[in-house]
Design a protein around this motif. Structure first.
Motif, PDB file in Angstrom:
ATOM      1  N   LEU A  22      -1.758 -13.338  -8.542  1.00  0.00           N
ATOM      2  CA  LEU A  22      -1.308 -11.939  -8.624  1.00  0.00           C
ATOM      3  C   LEU A  22      -0.747 -11.469  -7.286  1.00  0.00           C
ATOM      4  O   LEU A  22       0.336 -10.877  -7.224  1.00  0.00           O
ATOM      5  CB  LEU A  22      -2.485 -11.048  -9.051  1.00  0.00           C
ATOM      6  CG  LEU A  22      -2.243  -9.537  -8.960  1.00  0.00           C
ATOM      7  CD1 LEU A  22      -1.067  -9.113  -9.844  1.00  0.00           C
ATOM      8  CD2 LEU A  22      -3.504  -8.763  -9.346  1.00  0.00           C
ATOM      9  N   ALA A  23      -1.477 -11.738  -6.207  1.00  0.00           N
ATOM     10  CA  ALA A  23      -1.058 -11.220  -4.898  1.00  0.00           C
ATOM     11  C   ALA A  23       0.288 -11.807  -4.474  1.00  0.00           C
ATOM     12  O   ALA A  23       1.141 -11.101  -3.928  1.00  0.00           O
ATOM     13  CB  ALA A  23      -2.128 -11.538  -3.847  1.00  0.00           C
ATOM     14  N   VAL A  24       0.469 -13.109  -4.738  1.00  0.00           N
ATOM     15  CA  VAL A  24       1.721 -13.759  -4.321  1.00  0.00           C
ATOM     16  C   VAL A  24       2.888 -13.257  -5.173  1.00  0.00           C
ATOM     17  O   VAL A  24       4.000 -13.071  -4.685  1.00  0.00           O
ATOM     18  CB  VAL A  24       1.583 -15.295  -4.420  1.00  0.00           C
ATOM     19  CG1 VAL A  24       2.921 -15.974  -4.206  1.00  0.00           C
ATOM     20  CG2 VAL A  24       0.574 -15.793  -3.391  1.00  0.00           C
ATOM     21  N   ARG A  25       2.621 -13.002  -6.451  1.00  0.00           N
ATOM     22  CA  ARG A  25       3.707 -12.610  -7.353  1.00  0.00           C
ATOM     23  C   ARG A  25       4.021 -11.117  -7.324  1.00  0.00           C
ATOM     24  O   ARG A  25       5.060 -10.696  -7.806  1.00  0.00           O
ATOM     25  CB  ARG A  25       3.353 -13.013  -8.798  1.00  0.00           C
ATOM     26  CG  ARG A  25       3.478 -14.508  -9.063  1.00  0.00           C
ATOM     27  CD  ARG A  25       4.934 -14.922  -8.963  1.00  0.00           C
ATOM     28  NE  ARG A  25       5.127 -16.361  -9.086  1.00  0.00           N
ATOM     29  CZ  ARG A  25       5.617 -16.957 -10.192  1.00  0.00           C
ATOM     30  NH1 ARG A  25       5.917 -16.247 -11.261  1.00  0.00           N
ATOM     31  NH2 ARG A  25       5.804 -18.252 -10.209  1.00  0.00           N
ATOM     32  N   HIS A  26       3.122 -10.282  -6.795  1.00  0.00           N
ATOM     33  CA  HIS A  26       3.364  -8.831  -6.887  1.00  0.00           C
ATOM     34  C   HIS A  26       4.218  -8.343  -5.714  1.00  0.00           C
ATOM     35  O   HIS A  26       3.880  -8.580  -4.551  1.00  0.00           O
ATOM     36  CB  HIS A  26       2.041  -8.059  -6.923  1.00  0.00           C
ATOM     37  CG  HIS A  26       2.229  -6.706  -7.521  1.00  0.00           C
ATOM     38  ND1 HIS A  26       2.879  -5.684  -6.860  1.00  0.00           N
ATOM     39  CD2 HIS A  26       1.911  -6.209  -8.740  1.00  0.00           C
ATOM     40  CE1 HIS A  26       2.929  -4.625  -7.642  1.00  0.00           C
ATOM     41  NE2 HIS A  26       2.356  -4.913  -8.787  1.00  0.00           N
ATOM     42  N   PRO A  27       5.309  -7.624  -6.013  1.00  0.00           N
ATOM     43  CA  PRO A  27       6.220  -7.213  -4.932  1.00  0.00           C
ATOM     44  C   PRO A  27       5.636  -6.180  -3.978  1.00  0.00           C
ATOM     45  O   PRO A  27       6.164  -5.993  -2.880  1.00  0.00           O
ATOM     46  CB  PRO A  27       7.418  -6.609  -5.688  1.00  0.00           C
ATOM     47  CG  PRO A  27       6.897  -6.263  -7.051  1.00  0.00           C
ATOM     48  CD  PRO A  27       5.791  -7.230  -7.345  1.00  0.00           C
ATOM     49  N   ALA A  28       4.531  -5.538  -4.339  1.00  0.00           N
ATOM     50  CA  ALA A  28       3.945  -4.522  -3.440  1.00  0.00           C
ATOM     51  C   ALA A  28       3.167  -5.158  -2.296  1.00  0.00           C
ATOM     52  O   ALA A  28       2.784  -4.461  -1.357  1.00  0.00           O
ATOM     53  CB  ALA A  28       3.033  -3.587  -4.231  1.00  0.00           C
ATOM     54  N   LEU A  29       2.899  -6.467  -2.393  1.00  0.00           N
ATOM     55  CA  LEU A  29       2.109  -7.132  -1.345  1.00  0.00           C
ATOM     56  C   LEU A  29       2.928  -8.198  -0.625  1.00  0.00           C
ATOM     57  O   LEU A  29       3.738  -8.892  -1.236  1.00  0.00           O
ATOM     58  CB  LEU A  29       0.860  -7.799  -1.950  1.00  0.00           C
ATOM     59  CG  LEU A  29      -0.150  -6.890  -2.642  1.00  0.00           C
ATOM     60  CD1 LEU A  29      -1.363  -7.714  -3.076  1.00  0.00           C
ATOM     61  CD2 LEU A  29      -0.583  -5.730  -1.753  1.00  0.00           C
ATOM     62  N   ASP A  30       2.675  -8.302   0.666  1.00  0.00           N
ATOM     63  CA  ASP A  30       3.268  -9.348   1.488  1.00  0.00           C
ATOM     64  C   ASP A  30       2.086 -10.178   2.015  1.00  0.00           C
ATOM     65  O   ASP A  30       1.399  -9.763   2.960  1.00  0.00           O
ATOM     66  CB  ASP A  30       4.046  -8.662   2.629  1.00  0.00           C
ATOM     67  CG  ASP A  30       4.541  -9.646   3.672  1.00  0.00           C
ATOM     68  OD1 ASP A  30       4.454 -10.859   3.434  1.00  0.00           O
ATOM     69  OD2 ASP A  30       5.009  -9.173   4.730  1.00  0.00           O
ATOM     70  N   VAL A  31       1.828 -11.307   1.376  1.00  0.00           N
ATOM     71  CA  VAL A  31       0.663 -12.127   1.756  1.00  0.00           C
ATOM     72  C   VAL A  31       1.022 -12.921   3.015  1.00  0.00           C
ATOM     73  O   VAL A  31       1.834 -13.846   2.972  1.00  0.00           O
ATOM     74  CB  VAL A  31       0.233 -13.072   0.607  1.00  0.00           C
ATOM     75  CG1 VAL A  31      -1.004 -13.876   1.020  1.00  0.00           C
ATOM     76  CG2 VAL A  31      -0.037 -12.284  -0.673  1.00  0.00           C
ATOM     77  N   ARG A  32       0.403 -12.552   4.138  1.00  0.00           N
ATOM     78  CA  ARG A  32       0.757 -13.167   5.424  1.00  0.00           C
ATOM     79  C   ARG A  32      -0.056 -14.431   5.704  1.00  0.00           C
ATOM     80  O   ARG A  32       0.364 -15.275   6.492  1.00  0.00           O
ATOM     81  CB  ARG A  32       0.495 -12.166   6.552  1.00  0.00           C
ATOM     82  CG  ARG A  32       1.302 -10.874   6.443  1.00  0.00           C
ATOM     83  CD  ARG A  32       2.619 -10.995   7.190  1.00  0.00           C
ATOM     84  NE  ARG A  32       3.450  -9.820   7.017  1.00  0.00           N
ATOM     85  CZ  ARG A  32       3.472  -8.786   7.857  1.00  0.00           C
ATOM     86  NH1 ARG A  32       2.697  -8.777   8.920  1.00  0.00           N
ATOM     87  NH2 ARG A  32       4.287  -7.764   7.619  1.00  0.00           N
ATOM     88  N   ALA A  33      -1.252 -14.533   5.120  1.00  0.00           N
ATOM     89  CA  ALA A  33      -2.103 -15.703   5.373  1.00  0.00           C
ATOM     90  C   ALA A  33      -3.222 -15.729   4.333  1.00  0.00           C
ATOM     91  O   ALA A  33      -3.562 -14.684   3.756  1.00  0.00           O
ATOM     92  CB  ALA A  33      -2.715 -15.628   6.775  1.00  0.00           C
ATOM     93  N   ILE A  34      -3.759 -16.925   4.107  1.00  0.00           N
ATOM     94  CA  ILE A  34      -4.947 -17.063   3.246  1.00  0.00           C
ATOM     95  C   ILE A  34      -5.984 -17.869   4.020  1.00  0.00           C
ATOM     96  O   ILE A  34      -5.702 -18.984   4.486  1.00  0.00           O
ATOM     97  CB  ILE A  34      -4.619 -17.742   1.901  1.00  0.00           C
ATOM     98  CG1 ILE A  34      -3.519 -16.958   1.151  1.00  0.00           C
ATOM     99  CG2 ILE A  34      -5.876 -17.842   1.042  1.00  0.00           C
ATOM    100  CD1 ILE A  34      -3.191 -17.499  -0.228  1.00  0.00           C
ATOM    101  N   THR A  35      -7.156 -17.292   4.183  1.00  0.00           N
ATOM    102  CA  THR A  35      -8.237 -17.974   4.892  1.00  0.00           C
ATOM    103  C   THR A  35      -9.331 -18.336   3.883  1.00  0.00           C
ATOM    104  O   THR A  35      -9.560 -17.613   2.919  1.00  0.00           O
ATOM    105  CB  THR A  35      -8.784 -17.097   6.031  1.00  0.00           C
ATOM    106  OG1 THR A  35      -9.091 -15.784   5.524  1.00  0.00           O
ATOM    107  CG2 THR A  35      -7.756 -16.966   7.137  1.00  0.00           C
ATOM    108  N   CYS A  36      -9.969 -19.470   4.140  1.00  0.00           N
ATOM    109  CA  CYS A  36     -10.902 -20.027   3.160  1.00  0.00           C
ATOM    110  C   CYS A  36     -12.314 -20.077   3.720  1.00  0.00           C
ATOM    111  O   CYS A  36     -12.510 -20.333   4.914  1.00  0.00           O
ATOM    112  CB  CYS A  36     -10.484 -21.448   2.802  1.00  0.00           C
ATOM    113  SG  CYS A  36      -8.843 -21.538   2.045  1.00  0.00           S
ATOM    114  N   THR A  37     -13.264 -19.878   2.833  1.00  0.00           N
ATOM    115  CA  THR A  37     -14.666 -20.038   3.200  1.00  0.00           C
ATOM    116  C   THR A  37     -15.380 -20.786   2.072  1.00  0.00           C
ATOM    117  O   THR A  37     -14.983 -20.679   0.912  1.00  0.00           O
ATOM    118  CB  THR A  37     -15.319 -18.666   3.463  1.00  0.00           C
ATOM    119  OG1 THR A  37     -16.676 -18.865   3.836  1.00  0.00           O
ATOM    120  CG2 THR A  37     -15.298 -17.770   2.270  1.00  0.00           C
ATOM    121  N   GLY A  38     -16.398 -21.544   2.436  1.00  0.00           N
ATOM    122  CA  GLY A  38     -17.199 -22.181   1.404  1.00  0.00           C
ATOM    123  C   GLY A  38     -17.938 -21.110   0.615  1.00  0.00           C
ATOM    124  O   GLY A  38     -18.419 -20.131   1.181  1.00  0.00           O
TER     125      GLY A  38
END
Ligand code: BDR
Ligand code: CA
Length: 323
Positions: A22-38
């Motif tokens: 959703l976040a990647v496809r929605h034009p209202a958001l600009d996803v600058r990074a994705i951080t991961c945690t266990g």
């Protein structure tokens, strides 16, 4: 409309995957990074799952980094019963050709915040270990955080235990750090988490799409429908979109019913550990007890779920979304 810069912190995770799509496809958001945690799965699997989901989401160069492999104090615990042995519904998606960044997730968080011209919203969909470590290691970037939209906690019952929601229960100290820092926090807890949903027909339509992003969303929702059935939770023809609802909340808060209230995390060992104690009292009598010095968070009490169903389907299906 300029897109809102965001960083997602995830433990992908079936519903984290829905949230990423959703976040990647929605034009209202600009996803600058994705951080991961266990969390839902071990860290290495979370990173691989996140890259596989980004492959389905389509071309883009969103940096991904591995962060905390375990909570600050607790032992790591994973949620195989809900998310599958691979954390992604055992769909056997092809291994991603992409690789994560070399550095730690906390460094990617720091750099993304420091390099942004505007403050950035952190959408936290996982145990809050990475965010807590960022606040402690790099207080100089705290003022670059526009707000934290946090899927975590509950006003009422928990899910990991009777009292505690999974993300807060997994790392209660980290959640306590994030909630006590005086940041602008939207607490999107279990109440909206289970209410924001799509229909089983919607899930089928997504699964039948040609585009890999809605097709993956449909396959993941089909897995969740199966879990609902085994847990005898199918009250109606709906399946919750979980973490993806918190992304909806970051995009458009208007369907939310919220209250500004102090939230404290119970840290004592025992049955309440990880509970988010939300102080909804409107009058505190001096003869009863004084209010504790805890900064308030904006707590979601309820949600009009239908606008978020629409938002989710429109973003993933575009013109072919059902009415
Ligand atoms: C949270 O825990 C995980 O199972 C989900 O991904 C969500 O972030 C709900 O308690
Ligand atoms: Ca999650």
């Amino acid at each position: 409309m300029t897109a809102q810069p965001v960083i997602l912190d995830v433990d992908t995770g079936v519903d984290d995957a829905l949230a990423i799509l959703l976040a990647v496809r929605h034009p209202a958001l600009d996803v600058r990074a994705i951080t991961c945690t266990g969390g839902n799965a071990p860290l290495a699997q979370v990173v691989e799952n996140t890259l596989r989901v980004l492959d389905a989401a389509g071309p883009g160069d969103i940096p991904v980094a591995a962060g905390a492999h375990r909570p600050l104090l607790e032992a790591p615990q994973h949620a195989v019963a809900i998310h599958g042995a691979d954390g992604l519904a055992d769909l056997n998606l092809p291994r991603s050709a992409q690789r994560p960044e070399q550095g730690h997730a906390v460094e990617l968080l720091r750099r993304t915040l420091a390099d942004s011209a505007e403050p950035v919203t952190i959408i936290s969909l996982a145990p809050l270990t990475n965010i807590a470590m960022l606040l402690r290691l790099h207080p100089e970037v705290t003022d670059r955080i526009a707000r934290v939209v946090m899927m975590g906690g509950a006003v009422g019952s928990g899910n990991a235990t009777a009292a505690a929601e999974f993300n807060v229960w997994h790392d209660p100290e980290a959640a306590a750090i994030v909630l006590s820092e005086g940041l602008d926090v939207l607490m999107y807890g279990l109440e909206p988490f289970y209410r924001v949903s799509v229909t089983h027909d919607d899930a089928r339509r997504l699964a039948d799409a040609d585009d890999p992003a809605p097709r993956l969303a449909g396959a993941l929702l089909t897995h969740l429908i199966g879990i609902d059935a085994t847990e005898d939770r199918v009250a109606d023809d709906r399946v919750a979109i979980g973490d993806a609802g918190a992304v909806c909340a970051a995009i458009d808060p208007s369907p939310l019913v919220t209250r500004l209230a102090p939230v404290e995390v119970a840290l004592t060992p025992g049955p309440t550990r990880g509970q988010t104690v939300v102080d909804l009292r409107t009058m505190v009598g001096a003869d009863i007890t004084t209010a504790r010095a805890v900064p308030p968070a904006t707590v979601v009490l309820d949600v009009d779920a239908e606008p978020y169903r629409r938002l989710f389907l429109d973003a993933l299906l575009g013109a072919t979304a059902p009415a």
